[in-house]
Design an enzyme around this catalytic site. Structure first.
Site, mmCIF file in Angstrom:
data_model
loop_
_atom_site.group_PDB
_atom_site.id
_atom_site.type_symbol
_atom_site.label_atom_id
_atom_site.label_comp_id
_atom_site.label_asym_id
_atom_site.label_seq_id
_atom_site.Cartn_x
_atom_site.Cartn_y
_atom_site.Cartn_z
ATOM 1 N N GLU A 18 1.006 -1.245 -0.057
ATOM 2 C CA GLU A 18 0.025 0.159 -0.017
ATOM 3 C C GLU A 18 0.830 1.174 0.095
ATOM 4 O OE1 GLU A 18 -3.815 0.025 2.537
ATOM 5 O OE2 GLU A 18 -2.977 2.234 3.171
ATOM 6 N N ALA A 128 -19.541 1.885 4.958
ATOM 7 C CA ALA A 128 -18.829 1.350 3.901
ATOM 8 C C ALA A 128 -19.670 0.224 3.236
ATOM 9 C CB ALA A 128 -17.585 0.856 4.205
ATOM 10 N N TYR A 149 -11.035 -4.860 11.425
ATOM 11 C CA TYR A 149 -10.256 -4.535 12.484
ATOM 12 C C TYR A 149 -9.999 -5.680 13.604
ATOM 13 C CZ TYR A 149 -11.399 -0.292 10.069
ATOM 14 O OH TYR A 149 -11.643 0.627 9.047
ATOM 15 N N HIS A 153 -12.647 -1.652 15.643
ATOM 16 C CA HIS A 153 -12.561 -0.124 15.222
ATOM 17 C C HIS A 153 -13.011 0.663 16.223
ATOM 18 C CE1 HIS A 153 -14.456 3.385 13.088
ATOM 19 N NE2 HIS A 153 -13.512 3.201 12.356
HETATM 20 P P1 FAD Z 1 -17.185 1.187 8.061
HETATM 21 O O1 FAD Z 1 -17.158 -0.493 7.769
HETATM 22 O O2 FAD Z 1 -18.399 1.938 7.758
HETATM 23 O O3 FAD Z 1 -17.169 1.284 9.600
HETATM 24 C C1 FAD Z 1 -17.019 2.183 10.651
HETATM 25 C C2 FAD Z 1 -17.691 2.100 11.809
HETATM 26 O O4 FAD Z 1 -19.236 2.063 11.660
HETATM 27 C C3 FAD Z 1 -17.205 1.099 12.529
HETATM 28 O O5 FAD Z 1 -17.152 1.169 14.147
HETATM 29 C C4 FAD Z 1 -18.296 0.051 12.373
HETATM 30 O O6 FAD Z 1 -18.447 -1.174 13.201
HETATM 31 C C5 FAD Z 1 -19.668 0.934 12.126
HETATM 32 N N1 FAD Z 1 -20.491 0.500 11.128
HETATM 33 C C6 FAD Z 1 -20.311 0.006 9.943
HETATM 34 N N2 FAD Z 1 -21.349 -0.306 9.167
HETATM 35 C C7 FAD Z 1 -22.343 0.193 9.932
HETATM 36 C C8 FAD Z 1 -23.865 0.001 9.677
HETATM 37 N N3 FAD Z 1 -24.352 -0.411 8.600
HETATM 38 N N4 FAD Z 1 -24.743 0.453 10.817
HETATM 39 C C9 FAD Z 1 -24.221 0.866 12.128
HETATM 40 N N5 FAD Z 1 -22.716 0.767 12.055
HETATM 41 C C10 FAD Z 1 -21.909 0.409 11.294
HETATM 42 N N6 FAD Z 1 -9.000 6.060 5.211
HETATM 43 C C11 FAD Z 1 -8.834 6.812 4.131
HETATM 44 O O7 FAD Z 1 -9.406 8.132 4.548
HETATM 45 N N7 FAD Z 1 -8.194 6.533 3.024
HETATM 46 C C12 FAD Z 1 -7.755 5.382 2.885
HETATM 47 O O8 FAD Z 1 -7.253 5.159 1.707
HETATM 48 C C13 FAD Z 1 -7.729 4.343 3.609
HETATM 49 N N8 FAD Z 1 -7.481 3.101 3.560
HETATM 50 C C14 FAD Z 1 -7.746 2.086 4.547
HETATM 51 C C15 FAD Z 1 -7.231 0.741 4.177
HETATM 52 C C16 FAD Z 1 -7.396 -0.217 4.989
HETATM 53 C C17 FAD Z 1 -6.986 -1.728 4.742
HETATM 54 C C18 FAD Z 1 -8.039 0.247 6.316
HETATM 55 C C19 FAD Z 1 -7.954 -0.795 7.496
HETATM 56 C C20 FAD Z 1 -8.365 1.454 6.632
HETATM 57 C C21 FAD Z 1 -8.106 2.379 5.716
HETATM 58 N N9 FAD Z 1 -8.647 3.722 6.068
HETATM 59 C C22 FAD Z 1 -8.471 4.831 5.084
HETATM 60 C C23 FAD Z 1 -9.091 4.328 7.363
HETATM 61 C C24 FAD Z 1 -10.670 4.199 7.410
HETATM 62 O O9 FAD Z 1 -11.264 4.944 6.408
HETATM 63 C C25 FAD Z 1 -11.156 4.252 8.838
HETATM 64 O O10 FAD Z 1 -10.632 3.152 9.686
HETATM 65 C C26 FAD Z 1 -12.456 4.648 9.015
HETATM 66 O O11 FAD Z 1 -12.955 5.020 10.320
HETATM 67 C C27 FAD Z 1 -13.609 3.479 8.717
HETATM 68 O O12 FAD Z 1 -13.553 2.955 7.629
HETATM 69 P P2 FAD Z 1 -14.340 1.385 7.296
HETATM 70 O O13 FAD Z 1 -14.618 1.186 5.659
HETATM 71 O O14 FAD Z 1 -13.963 0.426 7.935
HETATM 72 O O15 FAD Z 1 -15.949 1.914 7.894
#
Ligand code: FAD
Length: 296
Positions: A18, A128, A149, A153
């Site tokens: 990455e 997401a 995570y 998270h």
């Molecule tokens: P989600 O999966 O949406 O989760 C976020 C929070 O909401 C979690 O606490 C989850 O339990 C909760 N949640 C999820 N879905 C729901 C639902 N439907 N209803 C209620 N609660 C829910 N950040 C950047 O800005 N740019 C990047 O390029 C980037 N790359 C990354 C690559 C990897 C491999 C990882 C592990 C992280 C990366 N991040 C990046 C960081 C990421 O954006 C953060 O960790 C962010 O806080 C959560 O993103 P997520 O996609 O996991 O969110």
């Protein structure tokens, strides 16, 4: 170029790197020196982050295309929901696919600087799993990665809730889960047991960030919440004025982590290289993956 599902059809652990889009010409030079070096170890793909707050909207796509052109390696474009309406997300997806991006790391993203928590913009997406659903509906053949995570998270109330939310992303059509960086393998293995117990069958990839500087890693772990073992912190503290010694401690720790992960049948290792080759190169040399794979 292969999609993530084709890449993970491999019988061997999938290695990926990455990187992030640099902001300066000097940064560009350093990035391509890094990629010139690390692509010699034949990673299955390179992923390119999407700037916090959507600051690299076009640069992420451009960089992915350049990587595919220069190195003939698939690239994965990270993409977040931050600051974009659904229509703007669709527009970005259309541009990315029209230009040849075949894989996306679908993320919610974090709150932009100055805001304490993530809030979807009006007409935007909140989580997401909604982004995965949007991509899968509009681009059924797109490779989709999602974040996982092993140490929970930061915003999730508990591991069960977080895992149920990860499952939503997988049910929406993700092809592989990529873990947040971690330094304690037991935490990853415990998480993998919970993951498997949910009957999740898509690959779970371990995210490894080699430590190159104690100060830098302290800042990163404070932001993402990764647990940092005290013993490792003490070792680094003892050499706080010696950069090379810190790098070597980081390389040794990451090498040990990777050896154990590979021995325990991990689906892949995703290196958070931070646009530097020094630590990853040494780790990949230590792992001697081609001999390992030939022997398996
Ligand atoms: P989600 O999966 O949406 O989760 C976020 C929070 O909401 C979690 O606490 C989850 O339990 C909760 N949640 C999820 N879905 C729901 C639902 N439907 N209803 C209620 N609660 C829910 N950040 C950047 O800005 N740019 C990047 O390029 C980037 N790359 C990354 C690559 C990897 C491999 C990882 C592990 C992280 C990366 N991040 C990046 C960081 C990421 O954006 C953060 O960790 C962010 O806080 C959560 O993103 P997520 O996609 O996991 O969110």
């Amino acid at each position: 170029m292969k999609s993530l599902s084709q890449i993970f059809a491999s019988p061997h652990p999938v290695i990926s790197i990455e990187i992030f889009p640099p902001k300066t010409e000097k940064g560009d030079r350093l990035l391509y020196e890094t990629l010139d070096c690390l692509t010699q170890y034949q990673p299955a793909f390179v992923s390119c982050t999407y700037g916090a707050g959507g600051t690299t909207r076009t640069r992420t796509i451009d960089l992915c295309l350049e990587i595919q052109r220069r190195y003939e390696i698939p690239a994965t474009a990270h993409f977040t929901c931050v600051g974009s309406t659904r229509d703007e997300l669709v527009e970005w997806l259309t541009a990315a696919t029209a230009n040849g991006v075949q894989n996306i790391m679908a993320l919610r993203g974090d709150a932009p600087k100055g805001e304490d928590c993530f809030k979807a913009v009006e007409g935007g997406l909140s989580y997401a799993n909604e982004l995965v659903e949007l991509i899968r509906t509009l681009h059924p053949n797109m490779g989709i990665g999602v974040a996982a995570y092993p140490e929970k998270h930061l915003e999730a109330p508990d591991m069960d809730t977080d895992l149920a939310n990860l499952k939503r992303k997988i049910d929406a059509g993700a092809d592989a889960s990529f873990s947040q960086l971690f330094f304690v393998n037991e935490n990853f293995f415990r998480f993998r047991e919970l993951y498997d117990a949910q009957q999740i069958t898509i690959p779970l990839v371990a995210g490894i960030m080699p430590i190159t500087s104690f100060d830098r890693i302290k800042k990163i772990t404070a932001m993402c919440g990764a647990i940092f073992p005290e013993e490792l912190a003490s070792k680094l503290e003892a050499v706080k004025d010696d950069e090379e010694a810190q790098l070597q401690i980081g390389v040794d720790h990451a090498t040990q982590q990777c050896v154990e992960l590979l021995d325990q049948g991990v689906a892949g290792i995703h290196f958070y290289a931070l646009n530097r080759s020094d630590a990853c190169k040494r780790i990949l040399e230590n792992l001697d993956l081609s001999s390992r794979m030939a022997a398996s």
